[in-house]
Scaffold this motif. Structure first.
Motif, PDB file in Angstrom:
ATOM      1  N   SER A   1       6.220  -3.786  -9.991  1.00 33.89           N
ATOM      2  CA  SER A   1       6.372  -2.963  -8.722  1.00 33.89           C
ATOM      3  C   SER A   1       6.146  -1.205  -8.806  1.00 33.89           C
ATOM      4  O   SER A   1       5.770  -0.966  -8.788  1.00 33.89           O
ATOM      5  CB  SER A   1       7.160  -3.934  -7.853  1.00 33.89           C
ATOM      6  OG  SER A   1       7.325  -4.562  -7.642  1.00 33.89           O
ATOM      7  N   CYS A   2       7.182  -0.763 -10.533  1.00 33.79           N
ATOM      8  CA  CYS A   2       7.322   0.006  -9.827  1.00 33.79           C
ATOM      9  C   CYS A   2       6.176   0.951 -10.789  1.00 33.79           C
ATOM     10  O   CYS A   2       5.259   0.688 -11.276  1.00 33.79           O
ATOM     11  CB  CYS A   2       9.220   0.480 -11.644  1.00 33.79           C
ATOM     12  SG  CYS A   2       9.479  -0.607 -11.074  1.00 33.79           S
ATOM     13  N   PRO A   3       5.581   1.925  -9.879  1.00 35.68           N
ATOM     14  CA  PRO A   3       4.350   3.078  -9.605  1.00 35.68           C
ATOM     15  C   PRO A   3       4.499   3.601 -11.582  1.00 35.68           C
ATOM     16  O   PRO A   3       3.428   4.122 -11.877  1.00 35.68           O
ATOM     17  CB  PRO A   3       4.713   3.803  -8.636  1.00 35.68           C
ATOM     18  CG  PRO A   3       5.941   3.582  -7.820  1.00 35.68           C
ATOM     19  CD  PRO A   3       6.422   2.390  -8.602  1.00 35.68           C
TER      20      PRO A   3
ATOM     21  N   PRO B   1      12.571  -2.166 -14.709  1.00 38.07           N
ATOM     22  CA  PRO B   1      14.060  -3.017 -14.193  1.00 38.07           C
ATOM     23  C   PRO B   1      14.165  -4.267 -15.124  1.00 38.07           C
ATOM     24  O   PRO B   1      15.847  -5.033 -15.306  1.00 38.07           O
ATOM     25  CB  PRO B   1      13.644  -3.245 -12.971  1.00 38.07           C
ATOM     26  CG  PRO B   1      12.441  -1.615 -12.881  1.00 38.07           C
ATOM     27  CD  PRO B   1      11.964  -2.042 -13.625  1.00 38.07           C
TER      28      PRO B   1
ATOM     29  N   CYS C   1      12.650   6.133 -11.312  1.00 38.76           N
ATOM     30  CA  CYS C   1      12.817   5.276 -10.243  1.00 38.76           C
ATOM     31  C   CYS C   1      11.835   5.890  -9.136  1.00 38.76           C
ATOM     32  O   CYS C   1      12.649   7.381  -8.761  1.00 38.76           O
ATOM     33  CB  CYS C   1      13.712   4.622  -9.213  1.00 38.76           C
ATOM     34  SG  CYS C   1      14.144   4.428  -8.236  1.00 38.76           S
ATOM     35  N   THR C   2      10.907   5.977  -8.719  1.00 40.71           N
ATOM     36  CA  THR C   2      10.467   6.445  -6.820  1.00 40.71           C
ATOM     37  C   THR C   2      10.828   6.650  -5.666  1.00 40.71           C
ATOM     38  O   THR C   2      10.979   6.853  -4.636  1.00 40.71           O
ATOM     39  CB  THR C   2       8.684   7.020  -7.271  1.00 40.71           C
ATOM     40  OG1 THR C   2       8.484   5.571  -6.996  1.00 40.71           O
ATOM     41  CG2 THR C   2       8.747   7.152  -7.975  1.00 40.71           C
TER      42      THR C   2
ATOM     43  N   CYS D   1      10.225   4.055  -4.338  1.00 44.02           N
ATOM     44  CA  CYS D   1       9.593   2.995  -3.239  1.00 44.02           C
ATOM     45  C   CYS D   1       9.166   2.266  -2.471  1.00 44.02           C
ATOM     46  O   CYS D   1       9.295   1.580  -1.665  1.00 44.02           O
ATOM     47  CB  CYS D   1       8.221   3.121  -3.875  1.00 44.02           C
ATOM     48  SG  CYS D   1       8.282   1.613  -5.350  1.00 44.02           S
TER      49      CYS D   1
ATOM     50  N   ALA E   1       9.433  -0.862  -3.450  1.00 46.74           N
ATOM     51  CA  ALA E   1       8.497  -2.270  -3.729  1.00 46.74           C
ATOM     52  C   ALA E   1       9.628  -3.443  -3.665  1.00 46.74           C
ATOM     53  O   ALA E   1       8.982  -4.688  -3.568  1.00 46.74           O
ATOM     54  CB  ALA E   1       7.376  -1.839  -4.858  1.00 46.74           C
TER      55      ALA E   1
ATOM     56  N   VAL F   1      17.123  -3.904  -6.229  1.00 48.97           N
ATOM     57  CA  VAL F   1      16.982  -3.204  -7.886  1.00 48.97           C
ATOM     58  C   VAL F   1      17.101  -1.627  -7.757  1.00 48.97           C
ATOM     59  O   VAL F   1      17.633  -1.494  -8.292  1.00 48.97           O
ATOM     60  CB  VAL F   1      15.133  -3.600  -8.193  1.00 48.97           C
ATOM     61  CG1 VAL F   1      15.147  -2.950  -9.832  1.00 48.97           C
ATOM     62  CG2 VAL F   1      15.254  -5.201  -7.924  1.00 48.97           C
ATOM     63  N   ILE F   2      16.096  -1.061  -6.498  1.00 48.88           N
ATOM     64  CA  ILE F   2      16.351  -0.228  -6.659  1.00 48.88           C
ATOM     65  C   ILE F   2      17.882   1.072  -7.003  1.00 48.88           C
ATOM     66  O   ILE F   2      17.621   1.477  -7.564  1.00 48.88           O
ATOM     67  CB  ILE F   2      15.601   0.655  -5.064  1.00 48.88           C
ATOM     68  CG1 ILE F   2      15.658   2.062  -4.870  1.00 48.88           C
ATOM     69  CG2 ILE F   2      15.959  -0.202  -4.303  1.00 48.88           C
ATOM     70  CD1 ILE F   2      15.231   2.973  -3.431  1.00 48.88           C
TER      71      ILE F   2
ATOM     72  N   MET G   1      19.048   0.876  -9.744  1.00 48.90           N
ATOM     73  CA  MET G   1      18.377   1.976 -10.806  1.00 48.90           C
ATOM     74  C   MET G   1      19.582   2.763 -10.358  1.00 48.90           C
ATOM     75  O   MET G   1      19.970   3.636 -11.847  1.00 48.90           O
ATOM     76  CB  MET G   1      17.219   1.761 -10.546  1.00 48.90           C
ATOM     77  CG  MET G   1      16.403   0.681 -10.642  1.00 48.90           C
ATOM     78  SD  MET G   1      16.346   0.257 -13.053  1.00 48.90           S
ATOM     79  CE  MET G   1      15.159   1.985 -12.566  1.00 48.90           C
TER      80      MET G   1
HETATM   81  S1  SF4 Z   1      12.305   1.504  -6.145  1.00 50.32           S
HETATM   82 FE1  SF4 Z   1      12.259   2.503  -7.521  1.00 50.32          FE
HETATM   83  S2  SF4 Z   1      12.770   0.407  -8.692  1.00 50.32           S
HETATM   84 FE2  SF4 Z   1      11.869  -0.119  -7.561  1.00 50.32          FE
HETATM   85  S3  SF4 Z   1       9.660  -1.314  -7.712  1.00 50.32           S
HETATM   86 FE3  SF4 Z   1      10.907   1.415  -6.879  1.00 50.32          FE
HETATM   87  S4  SF4 Z   1      10.561   2.674  -8.800  1.00 50.32           S
HETATM   88 FE4  SF4 Z   1      10.670   0.907  -8.923  1.00 50.32          FE
END
Ligand code: SF4
Ligand code: SF4
Lengths: 196, 292
Positions: free
Chosen positions: A37-39, A48, A72-73, A75, A77, A88-89, A92
């Motif tokens: 999922s990470c952009p 992750p 990590c943006t 996002c 996702a 997860v975010i 991170m």
């Molecule tokens: S929130 Fe961060 S860790 Fe999660 S998918 Fe987006 S970039 Fe990856």
């Protein structure tokens, strides 16, 4: 270097204790949905899922020194997709914060940007969009600062011409002292402490 | 209908066209906005580098506590970062009452207390659910007939909670665009990330994200892209020149806030109310062609 550190079984415990939401890693089933999922996944040294495995394997240097934890943006996702509802975010962000408190500085620009941002919030209660880039640019020294400043002049001028830059310096909010007391208290109660 | 409008730091600067264009059409629809007294920044999405999670929660709870004490109206946060930061506190204290105690232990240092009673709302949410598309249609005097718009939702205005729209296939922005008479083109990149708060420090990595989004919009026939987030607007609009230099593209796509289109469709002043002159890539030409 990293390989010499080897296995460190207490590192997982260190993360569970000190990193925000760190204990949620225990529920990870290593499916890799989050990593997909990470952009910016292509630029992540360890996405992750792998970060979480490395934590369980006790690879402290690899995790805290990893660039991925600062790529990590935000996002969200991963949060939507993780079959185990692991935030997860948050992990991170928590790892990046913890790494910085321990003197690691993966992705220097982003680390500076984030820490300067927070310093400004703490100092003023608000963020000054003009002042922030200046502080970030000059954090690496004068010459580097001037170079970076010049490379962003075009963007700054565009914003100014289109009335999208506040011309007066941002002032402190009235309750800034009381806000700081609240934030200091949070720092005391928080896992891991703050970066100063 | 009364709301607290928590516009946050960027809407006073780089996102000024959002704030200027938001008030006139929303007020015309009967919304009344109050300011949260002496509000502070929400911490945006990068503060975690310097601050622990609890500090960021407390930062947001301070604003909510003040709003709660000042009447408890729903808080509308147009910036998606402000929105997610504020709504996250609400969600997490519901799941974890211990967190509310911790937050209040901190707030009490400044004589505040939050009971967790407020609703945090997105501007798309109130427009769609409180006002409704019918009422918006009624107010339209200059329909944006034939204007092909890619409605860009981005990340934090729907993810992760999906309070008012689907997290996988959001439709609210498209329905609002259609209410203004515009044509919402299919846009698979609708919820792809633009790089958000780390675009600036990670520009080399993030430019391709924006390039892909712009390309997708154009490939689907869009004449302009609408957004509801000051970060998306900045990232999509300001760096098109750099992206062109790097990738040999020739992007020159106007990026507008949904509220700017609304002000235009409501027959309001293009500058004073719709703030179209604030845009770096001028949207006037395509918009004028639609309203005739
Ligand atoms: S929130 Fe961060 S860790 Fe999660 S998918 Fe987006 S970039 Fe990856
Ligand atoms: S999606 Fe969830 S369960 Fe799967 S690897 Fe990522 S964190 Fe673990």
């Amino acid at each position: 270097m990293e390989n010499m550190v080897g296995y460190n079984p207490s590192f997982a415990e260190e993360v569970f204790q000190n990193v925000h939401s760190g204990d949620k890693i225990k529920m990870c089933m290593n499916c890799g949905v989050c990593a997909a999922s990470c952009p910016l996944r292509e630029h992540m040294d360890y996405p992750p899922r792998q970060i979480f495995s490395l934590i369980r394997a006790g690879k402290r240097e690899m995790v805290l020194g990893s660039e991925a934890i600062m790529l990590c943006t935000s996002c969200y996702a991963c949060v939507v997709k993780c079959p185990r509802s692991i935030p997860v975010i948050d992990i991170m962000h928590g790892l990046a914060h913890y790494a910085l408190t321990k003197g690691y500085m993966p992705r220097v620009e982003t680390a500076r940007f984030g820490t300067e941002f927070w310093k400004q919030v703490y100092r003023l209660g608000r963020v000054d969009e003009k002042d922030l880039p200046r502080r970030v640019f000059f954090a690496g020294g004068f010459v580097e600062g001037i170079k970076k400043m010049l490379s962003f002049m075009d963007i700054g001028i565009k914003l100014m011409l289109h009335r999208r830059m506040k011309l007066l310096p941002e002032r402190k909010i009235k309750g800034v002292k009381s806000l700081q007391k609240m934030l200091n208290k949070a720092e005391v109660l928080e896992k891991g402490g703050a970066v100063r | 209908m009364k709301y607290f409008l928590y516009w946050g730091c960027s809407l006073e600067g780089s996102g000024a066209n959002f704030l200027v264009s938001l008030k006139p059409p929303c007020e015309a629809l009967g919304m009344e906005f109050l300011e949260i007294e002496d509000w502070n920044c929400c911490g945006a999405s990068v503060s975690y580098a310097g601050a622990g999670d609890l500090a960021i929660k407390v930062l947001n709870a301070r604003n909510l506590a003040i709003a709660e004490a000042e009447g408890g109206y729903d808080v509308v946060a147009p910036c998606s970062s402000c929105y997610i930061q504020m709504i996250k506190v609400n969600h997490e204290i519901k799941e974890n009452p211990k967190l509310l105690d911790e937050v209040n232990a901190c707030l009490s240092e400044g004589g505040l207390k939050y009971d967790g009673t407020l609703n945090v709302r997105h501007i798309q949410d109130v427009l769609y659910n409180d006002i409704g598309v019918d009422k918006i249609k009624e107010r339209v005097v200059k329909p944006l007939t034939g204007l092909k718009v890619a409605g860009y939702v981005g990340c934090q205005s729907v993810r992760p909670y999906g309070e008012y729209d689907s997290v996988n296939k959001p439709v609210v922005q498209d329905r609002l665009l259609e209410a203004l008479g515009a044509e919402a083109v299919p846009f698979p990149s609708k919820i792809k990330c633009c790089g958000s708060g780390i675009f600036l420090p990670e520009m080399d990595y993030c430019m391709v994200l924006v390039k892909n989004i712009l390309e997708d919009a154009l490939n689907h026939g869009a004449e302009l892209i609408s957004t509801v987030c000051p970060m998306c607007a900045m990232n999509l609009e300001l760096y098109q020149g750099r992206i062109n230099d790097k990738y040999g593209t020739d992007f020159d796509v106007p990026i507008v806030y949904l509220t700017q289109l609304m002000a235009v469709a409501f027959g309001m002043d293009m500058k004073k109310d719709a703030a179209l002159n604030y845009n770096v890539i001028p949207p006037e030409r395509v918009i004028r062609a639609a309203i005739g």
